[in-house]
Enzyme design. Sequence first.
Site, PDB file in Angstrom:
ATOM      1  N   HIS A  88      13.767 -13.838  29.565  1.00 13.59           N
ATOM      2  CA  HIS A  88      13.451 -13.770  28.139  1.00 13.59           C
ATOM      3  C   HIS A  88      14.698 -13.493  27.303  1.00 13.59           C
ATOM      4  O   HIS A  88      14.785 -13.938  26.153  1.00 13.59           O
ATOM      5  CB  HIS A  88      12.379 -12.711  27.893  1.00 13.59           C
ATOM      6  CG  HIS A  88      11.548 -13.005  26.691  1.00 13.59           C
ATOM      7  ND1 HIS A  88      11.057 -14.264  26.404  1.00 13.59           N
ATOM      8  CD2 HIS A  88      11.146 -12.211  25.657  1.00 13.59           C
ATOM      9  CE1 HIS A  88      10.375 -14.224  25.277  1.00 13.59           C
ATOM     10  NE2 HIS A  88      10.422 -12.999  24.795  1.00 13.59           N
TER      11      HIS A  88
ATOM     12  N   CYS B 263      15.966 -19.979  20.976  1.00 15.82           N
ATOM     13  CA  CYS B 263      15.029 -19.907  19.836  1.00 15.82           C
ATOM     14  C   CYS B 263      15.680 -19.318  18.602  1.00 15.82           C
ATOM     15  O   CYS B 263      15.525 -19.847  17.489  1.00 15.82           O
ATOM     16  CB  CYS B 263      13.785 -19.115  20.231  1.00 15.82           C
ATOM     17  SG  CYS B 263      14.063 -17.373  20.622  1.00 15.82           S
TER      18      CYS B 263
ATOM     19  N   THR C   2       3.334 -11.302  21.156  1.00 14.36           N
ATOM     20  CA  THR C   2       3.663 -12.500  20.392  1.00 14.36           C
ATOM     21  C   THR C   2       2.721 -13.644  20.757  1.00 14.36           C
ATOM     22  O   THR C   2       2.658 -14.063  21.905  1.00 14.36           O
ATOM     23  CB  THR C   2       5.116 -12.917  20.679  1.00 14.36           C
ATOM     24  OG1 THR C   2       5.985 -11.846  20.310  1.00 14.36           O
ATOM     25  CG2 THR C   2       5.492 -14.159  19.901  1.00 14.36           C
TER      26      THR C   2
ATOM     27  N   CYS D 297       9.263 -17.939  15.186  1.00 10.69           N
ATOM     28  CA  CYS D 297       8.928 -17.809  16.607  1.00 10.69           C
ATOM     29  C   CYS D 297       7.742 -18.709  16.907  1.00 10.69           C
ATOM     30  O   CYS D 297       6.703 -18.613  16.261  1.00 10.69           O
ATOM     31  CB  CYS D 297       8.594 -16.357  16.930  1.00 10.69           C
ATOM     32  SG  CYS D 297       7.969 -16.113  18.602  1.00 10.69           S
TER      33      CYS D 297
ATOM     34  N   GLU E  65      12.561  -9.176  15.863  1.00 13.51           N
ATOM     35  CA  GLU E  65      12.407  -9.675  17.227  1.00 13.51           C
ATOM     36  C   GLU E  65      13.763  -9.811  17.911  1.00 13.51           C
ATOM     37  O   GLU E  65      13.877  -9.608  19.116  1.00 13.51           O
ATOM     38  CB  GLU E  65      11.676 -11.016  17.196  1.00 13.51           C
ATOM     39  CG  GLU E  65      11.080 -11.425  18.524  1.00 13.51           C
ATOM     40  CD  GLU E  65      10.229 -12.679  18.401  1.00 13.51           C
ATOM     41  OE1 GLU E  65      10.815 -13.781  18.372  1.00 13.51           O
ATOM     42  OE2 GLU E  65       9.005 -12.555  18.323  1.00 13.51           O
TER      43      GLU E  65
ATOM     44  N   GLU F 201       2.112 -11.236  15.822  1.00 13.35           N
ATOM     45  CA  GLU F 201       2.188 -10.112  16.753  1.00 13.35           C
ATOM     46  C   GLU F 201       0.861  -9.369  16.691  1.00 13.35           C
ATOM     47  O   GLU F 201       0.287  -9.196  15.608  1.00 13.35           O
ATOM     48  CB  GLU F 201       3.323  -9.149  16.379  1.00 13.35           C
ATOM     49  CG  GLU F 201       4.691  -9.790  16.212  1.00 13.35           C
ATOM     50  CD  GLU F 201       5.277 -10.331  17.495  1.00 13.35           C
ATOM     51  OE1 GLU F 201       4.914  -9.814  18.577  1.00 13.35           O
ATOM     52  OE2 GLU F 201       6.097 -11.257  17.431  1.00 13.35           O
TER      53      GLU F 201
ATOM     54  N   CYS G  48       7.280 -18.932  24.633  1.00  9.99           N
ATOM     55  CA  CYS G  48       8.350 -18.649  25.599  1.00  9.99           C
ATOM     56  C   CYS G  48       7.992 -17.514  26.551  1.00  9.99           C
ATOM     57  O   CYS G  48       8.395 -17.526  27.716  1.00  9.99           O
ATOM     58  CB  CYS G  48       9.637 -18.285  24.857  1.00  9.99           C
ATOM     59  SG  CYS G  48      10.154 -19.521  23.653  1.00  9.99           S
TER      60      CYS G  48
ATOM     61  N   TYR H 214      16.510 -16.113  24.015  1.00 10.73           N
ATOM     62  CA  TYR H 214      16.984 -15.827  22.668  1.00 10.73           C
ATOM     63  C   TYR H 214      18.255 -16.591  22.321  1.00 10.73           C
ATOM     64  O   TYR H 214      18.604 -16.724  21.146  1.00 10.73           O
ATOM     65  CB  TYR H 214      17.192 -14.319  22.500  1.00 10.73           C
ATOM     66  CG  TYR H 214      15.893 -13.580  22.301  1.00 10.73           C
ATOM     67  CD1 TYR H 214      15.563 -13.023  21.077  1.00 10.73           C
ATOM     68  CD2 TYR H 214      14.968 -13.453  23.338  1.00 10.73           C
ATOM     69  CE1 TYR H 214      14.369 -12.368  20.876  1.00 10.73           C
ATOM     70  CE2 TYR H 214      13.771 -12.804  23.165  1.00 10.73           C
ATOM     71  CZ  TYR H 214      13.471 -12.259  21.933  1.00 10.73           C
ATOM     72  OH  TYR H 214      12.267 -11.615  21.749  1.00 10.73           O
TER      73      TYR H 214
END
Length: 486
Positions: free
Chosen positions: A291, A298, A190, A99, A446, A256, A103, A295
């Site tokens: 969001h 990413c 994140t 990650c 995640e 995180e 984003c 996914y």
Amino acid sequence: MLTAEQYIQNLRDLGDRRIYLMGQKVSDFTEHPMIRPSINACAMTYKLAEMPEHEDLMTATSHLTGKRVNRFTHVFQSPQDLVAKVKMQRLCGNMTGVCFQRCVGMDALNAMWSTTYEMDQKHGSTYHQRFKEYVRQWQEEDWTVDGCMTDPKGDRGLAPSAQVDPDLFVRVVERNQDGIVVRGAKMHQTGVINSHEILVMPTQTMREADDDYAVAFAVKADDPSLIYIYGRQSCDTRKLEKTKVDVGNVTYGGQEAIIIFDNTFVPWERVFMCGEIDFSGMLVERFAGYHRQSYGGCKVGNGDVLIGATQSIAEYNGAAKASHVKDKIIEMIHLNETLYACGIACSAEGRKTASGNYVIDMMLANICKQNVTRFPYEIARLAQDIAGGLLVTMPSDADFNSPEVGQWCHKLMAGDAKYSTEQRQRMLRLIEAMTMGAVSVGYLTESMHGAGSPQAQRIMISRLANLEAKKGLARRLCGIDPDGLF
């Protein structure tokens, strides 16, 4: 735009922050071995923007200033912008294998942009103009901004205002002529320590008694009232060892943390919602939609890395020609590209909002994320299947370098003679990291809980499905309601 080196120096130049990791206050977090890999990953979003071959993907023209800006700071102006976002995220995932943390801020930017505009249209407020000025500075300074949404929540059966401890949701505790004071915390943040700014949003639709919790605002990441608590990850202390081989991903990592707002003052020019409960749900849903789209980029980029590692270890093991191995690799590719197809589809079907920016197709974005809660786990299972048991029984790198047993490790861990034992060792550690180690936080956990847990998407899918229209199609064709047939 900032270079990668300037970004890292910016973090060093921020004021002293109260960051705690494993019970200890961290002095220079930019050099801490457990934190630095996540900084490297975020820095890649700046490094790629410097490269001429990636300029079209990594940058865009600001509709506010007419200047080239990093796409992570961009207000989406078309479906093509939404598609480019997903492609950019896949590239960043390819280059880091983790990650890369930027984003959430980009998605919060676009959700806040349209929501503040519609809020002003209804209430006559000035939130959108405030936010526009904030975005202008965001783009000019090329900030990494952490989008803060998830509260601790406490008893999930109780509303924010009904909690025994009111600090379990971020809330306004004071309003005055200069601004507001807020208390509470945000969880699972994140890249929050690697950010210049913190953009806070409500975590759910608020009801009448919860107007103090319907708050959105921005604060500087080095605000002295903030407290950060760094989260543990599986195998994270391997980063403290002299060798990097056992870490798997030798350069990049995720991050995180909890962020605590301990009576934080926010001036009015940085407040973008304050009590407008009727728009809290819109903001949450739009952010979640953007969001969930993310996914499809990413995690696909990370999946490319894991597929490449799995094909490599099959070759190192001498098993790449086996038909069942080939078929499993094909299945991994099929699942990964299906995720990408969903990300592209919800982008291509995007629509213009009243504010002028574009939002994805919400149904397809939720389908995308629902698939992400499942497919990466199957991809990881197949990777572990092909890698073999050595994935979890291999001796440490210290044993490989030991004068007493090192020769035995190299002798007994050999595979296909075309490849060195060290190559096999490193590839196995990468697969281990991505499927069960520190890096798996950004790929697997995640994938399950980021942008809302699986049930959150199923609720949205049910809400958007328009079952009455589908029933009408069936009634028409079976003759119950034949209007429109020829």
